[in-house]
Write an enzyme that holds these catalytic residues in place. Structure first.
Site, PDB file in Angstrom:
ATOM      1  N   ARG A  66      48.094  65.581  61.622  1.00 31.70           N
ATOM      2  CA  ARG A  66      46.805  65.831  62.284  1.00 31.70           C
ATOM      3  C   ARG A  66      46.531  67.320  62.451  1.00 31.70           C
ATOM      4  NH1 ARG A  66      48.950  61.305  64.470  1.00 31.70           N
ATOM      5  NH2 ARG A  66      50.099  62.496  66.008  1.00 31.70           N
ATOM      6  N   GLU A 103      64.182  62.476  70.954  1.00 31.10           N
ATOM      7  CA  GLU A 103      64.824  61.756  72.050  1.00 31.10           C
ATOM      8  C   GLU A 103      66.097  61.064  71.539  1.00 31.10           C
ATOM      9  OE1 GLU A 103      62.031  59.234  73.948  1.00 31.10           O
ATOM     10  OE2 GLU A 103      63.442  58.653  75.533  1.00 31.10           O
TER      11      GLU A 103
HETATM   12  P1  AMP Z   1      56.809  67.209  70.085  1.00 25.83           P
HETATM   13  O1  AMP Z   1      57.674  67.717  68.952  1.00 25.83           O
HETATM   14  O2  AMP Z   1      57.549  66.340  71.047  1.00 25.83           O
HETATM   15  O3  AMP Z   1      56.066  68.342  70.773  1.00 25.83           O
HETATM   16  O4  AMP Z   1      55.726  66.232  69.456  1.00 25.83           O
HETATM   17  C1  AMP Z   1      54.595  66.737  68.856  1.00 25.83           C
HETATM   18  C2  AMP Z   1      54.170  65.939  67.662  1.00 25.83           C
HETATM   19  O5  AMP Z   1      54.168  64.534  67.933  1.00 25.83           O
HETATM   20  C3  AMP Z   1      52.761  66.311  67.287  1.00 25.83           C
HETATM   21  O6  AMP Z   1      52.662  66.417  65.874  1.00 25.83           O
HETATM   22  C4  AMP Z   1      51.904  65.193  67.848  1.00 25.83           C
HETATM   23  O7  AMP Z   1      50.870  64.868  66.950  1.00 25.83           O
HETATM   24  C5  AMP Z   1      52.846  64.015  68.057  1.00 25.83           C
HETATM   25  N1  AMP Z   1      52.763  63.444  69.421  1.00 25.83           N
HETATM   26  C6  AMP Z   1      53.750  63.410  70.350  1.00 25.83           C
HETATM   27  N2  AMP Z   1      53.374  62.803  71.468  1.00 25.83           N
HETATM   28  C7  AMP Z   1      52.096  62.421  71.292  1.00 25.83           C
HETATM   29  C8  AMP Z   1      51.109  61.742  72.104  1.00 25.83           C
HETATM   30  N3  AMP Z   1      51.371  61.334  73.365  1.00 25.83           N
HETATM   31  N4  AMP Z   1      49.883  61.560  71.582  1.00 25.83           N
HETATM   32  C9  AMP Z   1      49.603  61.974  70.328  1.00 25.83           C
HETATM   33  N5  AMP Z   1      50.468  62.599  69.519  1.00 25.83           N
HETATM   34  C10 AMP Z   1      51.709  62.822  69.969  1.00 25.83           C
END
Ligand code: AMP
Length: 182
Positions: A66, A103
């Site tokens: 995205r 996680e």
């Molecule tokens: P992180 O590495 O945990 O910061 O996760 C970020 C990635 O996961 C991004 O590419 C987001 O598009 C996706 N992502 C994680 N959590 C969500 C959420 N609650 N809603 C939408 N996309 C998420």
């Protein structure tokens, strides 16, 4: 350059919450409804353009998948190149990879080794739709720097700030989020 309250409300109201997706307990922030709304998409892209037009950028890099939508559109508006950062195994040429913890287990993002080779010491903006734990963005910023460029800022449409998401990334890279979910 930050958003006005009206602009923030337009963007906030266009993002749809999907409960328990992709698994129980997660509230997924669905930005397809932002893209589908010409006013909200326009306000978002115009704000990104106004903020970054003075940054003297050479490239905008987007995170799979995205992040590509906002990064590619902004690169075109700014008149600079676009670089994709992809999940492992998707890029066809020689890559550099960076692993990060989930996680449960690990994941990896990759960039083409020559992504910034046209411009020495390139100034790069990193974009994703959302930052949660910050693992993906932190690994992506490292990749930009390993590929010989400088990640001058990491930008997110939404930050889940209750996760202290930006702490690790902020140690090395300035961050900016349009919407913060507390
Ligand atoms: P992180 O590495 O945990 O910061 O996760 C970020 C990635 O996961 C991004 O590419 C987001 O598009 C996706 N992502 C994680 N959590 C969500 C959420 N609650 N809603 C939408 N996309 C998420």
């Amino acid at each position: 350059m930050t958003l006005s309250n009206t602009e923030r409300r337009i963007i906030e109201n266009s993002i749809r919450d999907i409960k328990d997706f992709p698994k129980q307990g997660i509230v997924f922030k669905d930005i397809t409804t932002l893209l589908n709304d010409k006013e909200a998409y326009g306000v978002t892209m115009n704000h990104l353009y106004q903020r970054y037009k003075e940054y003297n950028l050479d490239f905008v890099a987007g995170i799979d998948a995205r992040g590509f939508i906002f990064a590619a559109a902004l690169a075109q508006m700014l008149g600079v190149g676009f670089v994709p950062i992809r999940k492992k195994g998707k890029l066809p040429y020689t890559t550099i990879g960076e692993k990060y913890s989930l996680e449960y287990g690990v994941d990896e993002v990759e960039i083409h080794i020559d992504a910034f080779s046209k411009i020495p010491s390139a100034r790069v903006l990193l974009i994703d739709d959302l930052i949660a734990t910050g693992g993906t963005a932190n690994a992506s910023a490292k990749l930009i720097n390993q590929a010989g460029a400088t990640c001058v800022e990491a930008c997110f449409i939404v930050a889940l700030s209750f996760l202290n998401a930006q702490e690790e990334l902020r140690k090395t890279t300035p961050t900016y989020s349009l919407i913060e979910v507390k």
